[in-house]
Design an enzyme around this catalytic site. Sequence first.
Site, short mmCIF file in Angstrom:
data_model
loop_
_atom_site.label_atom_id
_atom_site.label_comp_id
_atom_site.label_asym_id
_atom_site.label_seq_id
_atom_site.Cartn_x
_atom_site.Cartn_y
_atom_site.Cartn_z
N LYS A 52 68.49 -34.66 -12.24
CA LYS A 52 69.24 -34.86 -13.49
C LYS A 52 70.67 -34.34 -13.32
CE LYS A 52 65.08 -34.91 -16.28
NZ LYS A 52 64.12 -34.24 -17.17
N GLN A 96 63.30 -28.66 -19.89
CA GLN A 96 62.36 -29.32 -18.98
C GLN A 96 60.92 -28.88 -19.28
OE1 GLN A 96 63.23 -31.74 -16.89
NE2 GLN A 96 61.17 -32.00 -16.10
N ASP A 119 66.43 -36.05 -25.07
CA ASP A 119 65.10 -36.47 -24.62
C ASP A 119 64.39 -37.32 -25.68
OD1 ASP A 119 64.10 -35.88 -22.06
OD2 ASP A 119 63.93 -33.74 -22.54
#
Length: 278
Positions: A52, A96, A119
């Site tokens: 990422k 995460q 997200d």
Amino acid sequence: MCRMIDGKKISEEIKKELRERVSEMKEQGQERCLAVIQVGDDPASAVYVRNKKKACEYIGIRSLSYELPGETTEEELLDTIKELNNRKDVNGILVQLPLPGHIDEDRVLLAIDPEKDVDGFHPVNVGNLSIGRPGYVSCTPAGVIQLLKRSGVEIEGKECVVLGRSNIVGKPMAMLLTRENGTVTVCHSRTRNLQEITRRADILVVAIGKPKFVTRDFVKDGAVVIDVGIHRNEEGKLCGDVDFDSVAPVASAITPVPGGVGPMTIAMLMANCVEGIS
Ligand code: GUN
């Protein structure tokens, strides 16, 4: 003849477009910044986080990295999120997953400002998607829609079957296919006569989390098969939820693993960071 849907190539096209967009934005004095938080040292998470950050660098998004020790308390993590929510220079926050067992994942995801939730996991964004309002959309299902569109697969009017009902993939996938005017059925581990239902699909999206679960008996001749799963077998080789060698001869198009849906998730995360709520 089965066509391979090349997620690596399509994700690279998207990242290139985003890189150009960011460069234009910079000329107008706008900058994008993503904060990435990892708690503990789960090796798979470390790889995802590294990829990422690499994608941010390529596109021109500033990334802030928070690598917090495994013993970090829930309150400490919530404090970090609060600080990032308040920072004007940060427009995206990503925690995460999975988090260590002593931290309540729901509480953490709820703490992220929905306007920075790139997200698309916050209930406000999930709710907005379900009623057709603008918001952030979960990256993997958004990536599947892009794969279909950019490969020329029409969704409107098609029988779409989603195998799997997770909050991150199955449920938002069903909502996105509905938004694209597909006729959508969601199946899962308790579905009766599963093969009967999956064999109706013109477009079959598999996110059941079981290696090589879907064989040719599940697939109608000429169906488009999208494999969201990723597993490593005993020899260390990657495979999906779909038994590729068995299904490819009956499908009209299929995504490989690796190189199918996987690269699209990061590309869509980058799109969320650059384009904001859409
Ligand atoms: N862990 C596995 N996939 C994801 C993802 O898409 N986002 C986050 N935050 N964590 C993950």
